[in-house]
Write an enzyme that holds these catalytic residues in place. Structure first.
Site, PDB file in Angstrom:
ATOM      1  N   GLY A 154       7.702  -9.000  -6.546  1.00  0.00           N
ATOM      2  CA  GLY A 154       7.975  -7.885  -7.411  1.00  0.00           C
ATOM      3  C   GLY A 154       6.681  -7.097  -7.579  1.00  0.00           C
ATOM      4  N   ASP A 168      -4.238 -10.430 -11.598  1.00  0.00           N
ATOM      5  CA  ASP A 168      -4.425  -9.915 -12.837  1.00  0.00           C
ATOM      6  C   ASP A 168      -3.750  -8.497 -12.999  1.00  0.00           C
ATOM      7  OD1 ASP A 168      -5.717  -8.402 -10.915  1.00  0.00           O
ATOM      8  OD2 ASP A 168      -7.650  -8.987 -11.166  1.00  0.00           O
ATOM      9  N   GLY A 169      -2.976  -8.175 -12.121  1.00  0.00           N
ATOM     10  CA  GLY A 169      -2.313  -6.850 -12.265  1.00  0.00           C
ATOM     11  C   GLY A 169      -3.069  -5.552 -12.076  1.00  0.00           C
ATOM     12  N   ASP A 179       8.436  -7.440   1.973  1.00  0.00           N
ATOM     13  CA  ASP A 179       8.288  -6.401   0.760  1.00  0.00           C
ATOM     14  C   ASP A 179       7.493  -5.308   0.905  1.00  0.00           C
ATOM     15  OD1 ASP A 179       6.346  -8.880   1.294  1.00  0.00           O
ATOM     16  OD2 ASP A 179       5.383  -8.029  -0.606  1.00  0.00           O
ATOM     17  N   ASN A 180       6.972  -5.387   1.811  1.00  0.00           N
ATOM     18  CA  ASN A 180       6.340  -3.954   2.240  1.00  0.00           C
ATOM     19  C   ASN A 180       6.860  -2.935   3.100  1.00  0.00           C
ATOM     20  OD1 ASN A 180       4.064  -4.728   0.522  1.00  0.00           O
ATOM     21  ND2 ASN A 180       3.094  -5.755   2.223  1.00  0.00           N
ATOM     22  N   ARG A 225       1.353  -5.500  -9.722  1.00  0.00           N
ATOM     23  CA  ARG A 225       0.399  -4.466 -10.255  1.00  0.00           C
ATOM     24  C   ARG A 225       0.847  -3.304  -9.949  1.00  0.00           C
ATOM     25  NH1 ARG A 225      -4.561  -4.549  -6.252  1.00  0.00           N
ATOM     26  NH2 ARG A 225      -3.459  -5.069  -4.203  1.00  0.00           N
TER      27      ARG A 225
HETATM   28  P1  AMP Z   1       0.788  -7.204  -1.159  1.00  0.00           P
HETATM   29  O1  AMP Z   1       0.393  -8.134   0.115  1.00  0.00           O
HETATM   30  O2  AMP Z   1      -0.336  -6.387  -1.684  1.00  0.00           O
HETATM   31  O3  AMP Z   1       1.712  -6.245  -0.821  1.00  0.00           O
HETATM   32  O4  AMP Z   1       1.161  -7.962  -2.356  1.00  0.00           O
HETATM   33  C1  AMP Z   1       2.176  -9.009  -2.372  1.00  0.00           C
HETATM   34  C2  AMP Z   1       2.670  -9.393  -3.669  1.00  0.00           C
HETATM   35  O5  AMP Z   1       1.372  -9.644  -4.674  1.00  0.00           O
HETATM   36  C3  AMP Z   1       3.232  -8.073  -4.573  1.00  0.00           C
HETATM   37  O6  AMP Z   1       4.246  -8.735  -5.432  1.00  0.00           O
HETATM   38  C4  AMP Z   1       2.331  -7.854  -5.354  1.00  0.00           C
HETATM   39  O7  AMP Z   1       2.526  -6.979  -6.564  1.00  0.00           O
HETATM   40  C5  AMP Z   1       1.292  -8.908  -5.630  1.00  0.00           C
HETATM   41  N1  AMP Z   1       0.072  -8.865  -6.120  1.00  0.00           N
HETATM   42  C6  AMP Z   1      -0.887  -8.280  -5.133  1.00  0.00           C
HETATM   43  N2  AMP Z   1      -1.950  -7.952  -5.840  1.00  0.00           N
HETATM   44  C7  AMP Z   1      -1.725  -8.403  -7.219  1.00  0.00           C
HETATM   45  C8  AMP Z   1      -2.469  -8.402  -8.334  1.00  0.00           C
HETATM   46  N3  AMP Z   1      -4.057  -8.068  -8.343  1.00  0.00           N
HETATM   47  N4  AMP Z   1      -1.840  -8.617  -9.497  1.00  0.00           N
HETATM   48  C9  AMP Z   1      -0.729  -8.828  -9.631  1.00  0.00           C
HETATM   49  N5  AMP Z   1      -0.003  -8.986  -8.464  1.00  0.00           N
HETATM   50  C10 AMP Z   1      -0.449  -8.821  -7.413  1.00  0.00           C
HETATM   51 MG    MG Z   2       2.997  -5.077  -1.243  1.00  0.00          MG
END
Ligand code: AMP
Ligand code: MG
Length: 520
Positions: free
Chosen positions: A100, A134-135, A269-270, A103
């Protein structure tokens, strides 16, 4: 600031009934309402004037306090209700459950000039999907996302866009190398724009939870707004939907291969349901042409997301999407056909793309071999992809012996002591020159066509890093310089020749330049 707000996602799809902001599993819903977290001292660093215009905003709007506050999450636009999307995903080949928008917070949707745009903030605070994180987002990764998404658009690659880059004024703790040395960095927020931010994972999570009703609602919504030509919901239109997504994703990855873009984290998810490049994390640009290269240190062992594997991964991800859509179709045959067609379609499209890069716009019998030999040669010694193709446009079919001189700037090391390399290239140039005789048009015409396909300027990893280093010291001029440079990646820009150069030696093994992590 006047935006033509026309929300659909948070109006037409089922919402999480809980509105408090704490981490949880969210079932039977597509999103959760959440308000962005206020920041200490928001400051807009850069705005894309083109995206302003696309949203129907004026230059003066970008100077207002309202703009600053809205696009950093410090003020919510009247009559809007921000939300975070619920999705799951396969990460590095394994089902990871609910992920989900951890952030990212969607502000609203607007329509301008008949185009729908969703507006999203990345790094605007925790959501129910933040899990243990931390979002927030740091300045370095925000600069990389901001610059690259606009650069990709101007390269002609389907992508999400960016409107603004801002400092939050807050400090964010990150362990860049995951080696137990966390440090504080400047927090930042990018406002991203796309017709929709839906990902494969949005559908997957519903299918995995066997929530077929919501899955159907979401697919119907997607078709209605983004694939309206497919008509009313039926098994047939769902299959056609899958076919369209497969075609769009294929188109996208062919473009990536064309310009040498390596996404780095092609988890489901990407993967955008619209075939847009989405989520700029530890991405990178090929410098030395190398199928095996990945910028992502998290993936350095298996190199699942290496340059040469990206098309396979798109197909793998499409299998996962097919599984998610299956409950709506209940027949495997059609889905399997789409997946099988992907392979054949890829072969043709990839070959045509590669031929166009070398100025061949018709197809002859031995072209596949010519391309194969070219790719072999490019792997003989570290050879800069961008410089190679750009300079190749100067090749004259009358003078194949000069080929090696034309491309020599692309070699990272000296080749004088390596006669086998010169020989391999001379052989190839001879074949290429004979093949060019079959092509209509003059050398000059070919140069022009090739230069519209092979960019002169891409956001090399070290260029982004220079902009980051300067911005860390509060100097934002380089962000603006690169932003403008990359608006015209195919044009000669005489005062910007310095960016048409190989990666400098200092950047070869530097964190941020060749080694990037998911820590952002
Ligand atoms: P990503 O690999 O960056 O596409 O992220 C994978 C998942 O981790 C997604 O659900 C993002 O929303 C979550 N995510 C990545 N970085 C953060 C963060 N700093 N705080 C909260 N969720 C994160
Ligand atoms: Mg992502």
């Amino acid at each position: 600031m006047k935006l033509n707000i026309q929300d659909t996602f948070n109006k037409e799809l089922p919402a999480d009934p809980i509105t408090e902001n704490y981490v949880r599993q969210v079932e039977n819903a597509c999103f959760s309402f959440v308000t962005p977290t206020k920041t200490a001292n928001p400051q807009i660093i850069h705005v894309s004037s083109e995206m302003l215009e696309n949203l129907g905003l004026a230059t003066a709007d970008a100077q207002s306090d309202e703009f600053k506050n809205v696009f950093t999450g410090n003020e919510v636009l009247p009559n809007t209700q921000p939300y975070a999307m619920c999705y799951g995903g396969h990460q590095f080949g394994n089902w990871a459950g609910q992920l989900g928008d951890g952030r990212a917070i969607n502000l609203t949707e607007i329509v301008h000039n008949k185009q729908r745009w969703a507006i999203q903030l990345k790094g605007a605070g925790k959501t129910p999907y933040s899990r243990t994180a931390d979002g927030l987002a740091v300045l370095r990764s925000s600069i990389r996302e901001y610059l690259c998404s606009e650069a990709m658009f101007h390269l002609g690659v389907p992508t999400t866009r960016a409107l603004s880059l801002a400092l939050s004024g807050d400090e964010v703790l990150r362990d860049v190398l995951y080696n137990g040395n966390p440090a504080y960095e400047k927090g930042a927020i990018v406002s991203r724009i796309a017709p929709s931010f839906l990902r494969f994972g949005n559908y997957q999570i519903l299918a995995v939870r066997n929530d077929i009703e919501t899955l159907k609602t979401l697919v119907d919504y997607t078709i209605k707004h983004f694939y309206p030509e497919l008509g009313t919901p039926s098994k047939e239109s769902y299959l056609q939907f899958f076919k369209k997504v497969a075609e769009n994703s294929l188109e996208m990855v062919i473009h990536w291969q064309r310009v040498g873009f390596v996404h780095g984290v092609m988890n489901t998810d990407n993967m955008s349901i619209l075939g847009l490049t989405i989520d700029y994390g530890p991405y990178g640009w090929l410098e030395g042409y190398d199928y095996g290269w990945t910028p992502n240190t998290t993936d350095s062992q298996h190199k699942r997301y290496r340059y040469g594997n990206q098309p396979n991964i798109v197909l793998w991800n499409l299998y996962q999407l097919a599984n998610a859509l299956y409950p709506l179709i209940n027949e495997t045959e059609g889905l399997e056909k789409v997946l099988a067609d992907f392979g054949t379609s890829f072969e043709t499209k990839y070959l045509n793309m590669m031929l166009s890069k070398i100025g061949l716009f018709t197809e002859e019998e031995n072209d596949q071999k010519l391309i194969q030999e070219l790719e072999n040669n490019l792997h003989l010694t570290e050879t800069d992809m961008t410089i190679f193709y750009r300079n190749l446009s100067r090749f004259s079919k009358e003078n194949p012996g000069k080929g090696i001189t034309i491309i020599q700037d692309a070699f990272y090391g000296p080749i004088e002591q390596l006669p086998e390399i010169t020989e391999a290239w001379n052989k190839w140039f001879n074949k290429y020159s004979i093949r060019l005789q079959l092509e209509k048009g003059t050398d000059t015409e070919r140069t022009e066509k090739m230069n519209a396909i092979n960019p002169k300027y891409v956001l090399r990893n070290y260029m982004a890093q220079l902009a980051i280093d300067a911005a860390d010291k509060g100097e934002y001029g380089l962000i603006d310089e690169l932003f403008n440079l990359l608006k015209k990646p195919y044009s000669e820009q005489e005062d910007q020749e310095k960016w048409f150069a190989k990666r400098p030696d200092w950047a070869r093994n530097k964190v941020g330049c060749s080694m990037l992590s998911c820590s952002s």
